[in-house]
Design a protein around this motif. Structure first.
Motif, PDB file in Angstrom:
ATOM      1  N   ASP A   7      47.633  42.466  36.809  1.00 54.60           N
ATOM      2  CA  ASP A   7      49.047  42.541  37.196  1.00 54.60           C
ATOM      3  C   ASP A   7      49.237  43.475  38.388  1.00 54.60           C
ATOM      4  O   ASP A   7      50.367  43.832  38.725  1.00 54.60           O
ATOM      5  CB  ASP A   7      49.895  43.019  36.007  1.00 54.60           C
ATOM      6  CG  ASP A   7      49.520  44.427  35.565  1.00 54.60           C
ATOM      7  OD1 ASP A   7      48.490  44.933  36.038  1.00 54.60           O
ATOM      8  OD2 ASP A   7      50.240  45.003  34.732  1.00 54.60           O
ATOM      9  N   ALA A   8      48.136  43.879  39.033  1.00 56.71           N
ATOM     10  CA  ALA A   8      48.212  44.777  40.188  1.00 56.71           C
ATOM     11  C   ALA A   8      48.126  43.992  41.494  1.00 56.71           C
ATOM     12  O   ALA A   8      47.508  42.933  41.564  1.00 56.71           O
ATOM     13  CB  ALA A   8      47.094  45.817  40.126  1.00 56.71           C
ATOM     14  N   CYS A  44      59.750  48.443  44.868  1.00 54.02           N
ATOM     15  CA  CYS A  44      60.185  49.034  43.594  1.00 54.02           C
ATOM     16  C   CYS A  44      61.652  48.719  43.326  1.00 54.02           C
ATOM     17  O   CYS A  44      62.035  48.381  42.204  1.00 54.02           O
ATOM     18  CB  CYS A  44      59.961  50.543  43.613  1.00 54.02           C
ATOM     19  SG  CYS A  44      58.231  51.069  43.576  1.00 54.02           S
ATOM     20  N   ALA A  47      62.092  45.072  42.365  1.00 53.99           N
ATOM     21  CA  ALA A  47      61.625  44.769  41.011  1.00 53.99           C
ATOM     22  C   ALA A  47      62.698  45.094  39.976  1.00 53.99           C
ATOM     23  O   ALA A  47      62.853  44.380  38.987  1.00 53.99           O
ATOM     24  CB  ALA A  47      60.349  45.551  40.710  1.00 53.99           C
ATOM     25  N   GLU A  72      59.429  47.095  36.431  1.00 57.98           N
ATOM     26  CA  GLU A  72      59.199  48.415  37.013  1.00 57.98           C
ATOM     27  C   GLU A  72      57.819  48.411  37.657  1.00 57.98           C
ATOM     28  O   GLU A  72      56.856  47.886  37.088  1.00 57.98           O
ATOM     29  CB  GLU A  72      59.255  49.503  35.935  1.00 57.98           C
ATOM     30  CG  GLU A  72      60.670  49.828  35.454  1.00 57.98           C
ATOM     31  CD  GLU A  72      61.350  50.882  36.293  1.00 57.98           C
ATOM     32  OE1 GLU A  72      61.066  50.940  37.511  1.00 57.98           O
ATOM     33  OE2 GLU A  72      62.171  51.629  35.752  1.00 57.98           O
ATOM     34  N   LEU A  73      57.729  48.982  38.837  1.00 64.21           N
ATOM     35  CA  LEU A  73      56.455  49.073  39.537  1.00 64.21           C
ATOM     36  C   LEU A  73      55.944  50.510  39.541  1.00 64.21           C
ATOM     37  O   LEU A  73      56.724  51.458  39.604  1.00 64.21           O
ATOM     38  CB  LEU A  73      56.594  48.590  40.983  1.00 64.21           C
ATOM     39  CG  LEU A  73      57.022  47.148  41.213  1.00 64.21           C
ATOM     40  CD1 LEU A  73      56.976  46.823  42.702  1.00 64.21           C
ATOM     41  CD2 LEU A  73      56.136  46.183  40.446  1.00 64.21           C
ATOM     42  N   ARG A  74      54.649  50.649  39.479  1.00 62.40           N
ATOM     43  CA  ARG A  74      53.986  51.946  39.603  1.00 62.40           C
ATOM     44  C   ARG A  74      53.042  51.828  40.786  1.00 62.40           C
ATOM     45  O   ARG A  74      52.226  50.902  40.844  1.00 62.40           O
ATOM     46  CB  ARG A  74      53.229  52.269  38.315  1.00 62.40           C
ATOM     47  CG  ARG A  74      52.692  53.684  38.223  1.00 62.40           C
ATOM     48  CD  ARG A  74      52.113  53.965  36.848  1.00 62.40           C
ATOM     49  NE  ARG A  74      51.086  52.992  36.506  1.00 62.40           N
ATOM     50  CZ  ARG A  74      51.018  52.346  35.344  1.00 62.40           C
ATOM     51  NH1 ARG A  74      51.927  52.545  34.423  1.00 62.40           N
ATOM     52  NH2 ARG A  74      50.037  51.490  35.110  1.00 62.40           N
ATOM     53  N   VAL A  75      53.132  52.763  41.747  1.00 62.17           N
ATOM     54  CA  VAL A  75      52.433  52.614  43.018  1.00 62.17           C
ATOM     55  C   VAL A  75      51.505  53.798  43.281  1.00 62.17           C
ATOM     56  O   VAL A  75      51.882  54.950  43.070  1.00 62.17           O
ATOM     57  CB  VAL A  75      53.436  52.484  44.186  1.00 62.17           C
ATOM     58  CG1 VAL A  75      52.695  52.283  45.504  1.00 62.17           C
ATOM     59  CG2 VAL A  75      54.401  51.333  43.938  1.00 62.17           C
ATOM     60  N   GLU A 108      47.526  55.027  41.137  1.00 60.35           N
ATOM     61  CA  GLU A 108      48.429  54.053  40.505  1.00 60.35           C
ATOM     62  C   GLU A 108      48.372  54.180  38.989  1.00 60.35           C
ATOM     63  O   GLU A 108      49.409  54.139  38.302  1.00 60.35           O
ATOM     64  CB  GLU A 108      48.024  52.640  40.941  1.00 60.35           C
ATOM     65  CG  GLU A 108      48.900  51.536  40.365  1.00 60.35           C
ATOM     66  CD  GLU A 108      48.426  51.078  39.005  1.00 60.35           C
ATOM     67  OE1 GLU A 108      49.279  50.717  38.158  1.00 60.35           O
ATOM     68  OE2 GLU A 108      47.204  51.094  38.777  1.00 60.35           O
TER      69      GLU A 108
END
Length: 228
Positions: A7-8, A44, A47, A72-75, A108
């Motif tokens: 999912d990245a 972000c 999303a 939600e995105l994590r970067v 990440e």
């Protein structure tokens, strides 16, 4: 875009090349770094506008569900040199390699939702553009797998150089609407699949309710509404 990993989403921007006449151009690196941060923060924000069904596995015993009804995105972001090349013979794939890439992946994994996680050692690469970047809180000590303890920062915002954002806003709205509709369609398909499983007995018999949805004669019609 380089590739997707589960999912990245892996992306990179080339600022300085060993084949370029400008091998050491700090201003170019700083401008590219700010542009990348702006892109990631927009992703972000985009999303959060995409609605999704709540995660059923996150339901607590009291019936509440703490999962968010949106994406939600994590970067993780890193700046530095890396190598590139084509991997594989039957299915060749262009890829990037090196400590810069590995560290970004670890950032990440240890990041916060809606924030861009970056090493403190990478901040000087932003140069004078650092004043256009807004950090969330003070410096943080983080343990990165295979790397050790490092000092990092979380980016929560950045100033934009674009005065006219109407076109970008319209595009964002279109993307949000399209993805939200796809999530709704996926939820409906999953609900229909569960209904089919529940309606079919162990003997292979179909309930009257499901037979009605397939036609009055009980025959299966592929163009029935539930199958579209």
């Amino acid at each position: 875009k380089i590739k997707t990993i589960g999912d990245a989403f892996m992306a990179a921007k080339l600022s300085v090349s060993e084949f370029s006449d400008k091998q050491n151009d700090p201003e170019q690196v700083a401008n590219d770094g700010l542009e990348m941060v702006q892109f990631l923060l927009r992703a972000c924000s985009l999303a959060r506008g995409v609605t999704r069904p709540l995660d059923p596995t996150a339901t607590l015993p009291d019936g509440t569900n703490p999962s968010t009804p949106f994406l939600e995105l994590r970067v993780g972001l890193n700046v530095g040199p890396c190598a590139s090349g084509i991997v594989g013979f039957e299915r060749p794939l262009y890829d990037l390699f090196g400590d810069t890439v590995n560290t970004a992946a670890r950032l990440e994994a240890t990041g916060r939702l809606g924030r861009v996680h970056v090493l403190e050692t990478a901040v000087p690469h932003f140069g004078k553009r650092t004043r256009d970047i807004f950090f969330d809180g003070a410096k943080t000590e983080v343990t990165l797998k295979g790397i050790g303890t490092a000092t990092s920062r979380f980016i929560m915002g950045a100033s934009s150089n674009h005065e006219d954002t109407s076109s970008a806003h319209s595009t964002a709205q279109s993307v949000r609407s399209a993805v939200s509709m796809r999530y709704a369609q996926m939820a409906k398909e999953a609900e229909h699949e569960m209904a089919v499983k529940d309606a079919t007995s162990n003997d292979g018999l179909v309930s009257p309710k499901l037979s009605e949805s397939r036609g009055t004669s009980g025959a299966y019609h592929p163009n029935a509404v539930d199958d579209v």
